[in-house]
Design a protein around this motif. Structure first.
Motif, PDB file in Angstrom:
ATOM      1  N   ASN A  42     -42.698  33.941   4.868  1.00  0.00           N
ATOM      2  CA  ASN A  42     -42.851  34.591   6.166  1.00  0.00           C
ATOM      3  C   ASN A  42     -41.901  33.931   7.165  1.00  0.00           C
ATOM      4  OD1 ASN A  42     -45.765  36.177   6.158  1.00  0.00           O
ATOM      5  ND2 ASN A  42     -45.834  34.378   4.845  1.00  0.00           N
ATOM      6  N   TYR A  74     -41.775  35.178  11.166  1.00  0.00           N
ATOM      7  CA  TYR A  74     -42.070  36.279  12.077  1.00  0.00           C
ATOM      8  C   TYR A  74     -40.997  36.493  13.130  1.00  0.00           C
ATOM      9  CZ  TYR A  74     -44.044  32.598  15.154  1.00  0.00           C
ATOM     10  OH  TYR A  74     -44.244  31.483  15.935  1.00  0.00           O
ATOM     11  N   TRP A 107     -41.823  40.316  11.583  1.00  0.00           N
ATOM     12  CA  TRP A 107     -42.600  41.064  12.570  1.00  0.00           C
ATOM     13  C   TRP A 107     -41.677  41.696  13.598  1.00  0.00           C
ATOM     14  CZ3 TRP A 107     -47.133  37.240  14.130  1.00  0.00           C
ATOM     15  CH2 TRP A 107     -47.821  36.841  12.982  1.00  0.00           C
ATOM     16  N   SER A 152     -48.599  43.014  15.492  1.00  0.00           N
ATOM     17  CA  SER A 152     -49.460  41.882  15.169  1.00  0.00           C
ATOM     18  C   SER A 152     -50.667  41.831  16.095  1.00  0.00           C
ATOM     19  CB  SER A 152     -48.684  40.565  15.287  1.00  0.00           C
ATOM     20  OG  SER A 152     -49.554  39.466  15.070  1.00  0.00           O
TER      21      SER A 152
END
Length: 362
Positions: free
Chosen positions: A29, A31, A59, A114
């Motif tokens: 990940n 973001y 994200w 999110s």
């Protein structure tokens, strides 16, 4: 010329069939990936590739300043103060990033929003609807469907295709990271997840080469609510877990069986090993663990997830040294604990998987 009997030929084919097994993979990940400079991207992607990483989850929420010790190029959230205040900077940045990632054998998992943005009131969804009404208000639901349509219709100039068509770059879409994190209304949450999964499917326009996933929960059990297993629009159910009991093969295996019976796939979309001796599920404070102890934790817990047949996404691999701020699960490339995580990532790619993701990976 050598001749084989029909029986020996059948036996050989049977043996080959029984030895084949889908392989797992590691992922990570980041973001704020849309804010990385070109040199930071190179450091990250080359490091991820060396660890066998196949997918990076990103994200679309805005970020600025220095994040996790990474000084980034600022970018705004995709939407701002109202439903019509679009800022496509994050999409445009990721257009180029996903092409570069492809060169390292890595696809992106796109989180369209999110829960953190709701909590932080960083766009109109949180300001207008809060962390509860967002999932139940009909206007909020329709505005979010429009957001999904906007993202999947965004055209990448590098291939001339929309994101919804760009399966060479995109592994999966999820509606929201950790939707309704406290799960005060799980019935409403389950309905929302399936509604938004269907919206993603509808906007994929029949492209079955990109998966649709949930964005995880707060821990294993509430990441995998019963209705998710019967939602036809969900391909993948994502687990977020930081409590060490949730890494145990024996705890994961019943969910693997349940998913396979329901025709779903599982991923451990977020997990991490705390840098300190604080409780792993609440990695704040405490004293740094001995390097060897944390190395062992990373390898042991990754192996437990591997043994359950579930691919995993580490939280997070950084393109810089870990600054050891709060909630400290990160590992920096070429920093302390990197060799252990790298070895675990490579091992994951050699482990057998309960789910065949090979059609969706590079």
């Amino acid at each position: 010329m050598k001749f084989f009997s029909l029986a020996s030929l059948i036996l050989g084919l049977s043996s080959a069939a029984t030895t084949y097994a889908a392989k797992s993979f590691s992922a990570s990940n980041l973001y704020y990936a849309a804010g990385l400079t070109d040199s930071q991207q190179t450091t990250l992607l080359s490091g991820l590739q060396s660890a066998g990483v196949k997918v990076l989850r990103v994200w679309l929420d805005g970020q600025s300043g220095t994040v996790k010790g990474t000084p980034i190029n600022n970018f705004n959230s995709l939407q701002g103060s109202d439903p019509n205040s679009w800022d496509d900077t994050v999409l445009n940045r990721l257009d180029n990033f996903m092409v570069k990632a492809h060169g390292y054998g890595i696809k992106l998992l796109i989180s369209i929003h999110s829960y953190n943005a709701l909590e932080n009131n960083s766009d109109f969804y949180g300001k207008w609807y809060g962390t509860g009404g967002f999932y139940t208000d009909s206007n909020a639901i329709n505005y979010f469907k429009a957001r999904i349509a906007h993202v999947l219709a965004h055209k990448n100039p590098n291939n001339g295709k929309t994101w919804g068509q760009s399966s060479e770059y995109i592994f999966a879409f999820e509606a929201q990271n950790e939707a309704m994190h406290p799960q005060g209304n799980p019935t409403a949450l389950a309905s929302w997840q399936c509604t938004m999964a269907k919206s993603i499917k509808d906007n994929l326009n029949g492209n079955s080469n990109i998966l649709v996933t949930t964005g995880g929960g707060a821990y294993l059990d509430n990441s995998l609510l019963d209705p998710y297993f019967s939602c036809s629009s969900l391909d993948v159910l994502a687990i977020h877990a930081y409590g060490t009991g949730d890494f145990a093969t024996s705890k994961l295996q019943p969910y693997v069986t349940k998913a396979k019976n329901a025709g779903k796939k599982l991923i451990m979309q977020e997990w991490g090993a705390c840098y300190t001796n604080a409780e792993n599920h609440n990695c704040n404070g405490g004293s740094p663990l001995a390097t060897g102890t944390r190395d062992s934790n990373i390898k042991q817990w990754a192996a437990s997830i591997d043994a359950a047949g579930i691919p995993w996404f580490y939280w997070q691999i950084l393109p810089n040294a870990d600054p050891h701020w709060g909630w400290d699960y990160e590992v920096g490339i070429n920093d302390v604990n990197w060799d252990a995580l790298k070895a675990a990532g490579v091992a994951a790619g050699k482990a057998d998987s309960a789910f065949d993701f090979s059609p969706y990976l590079l």
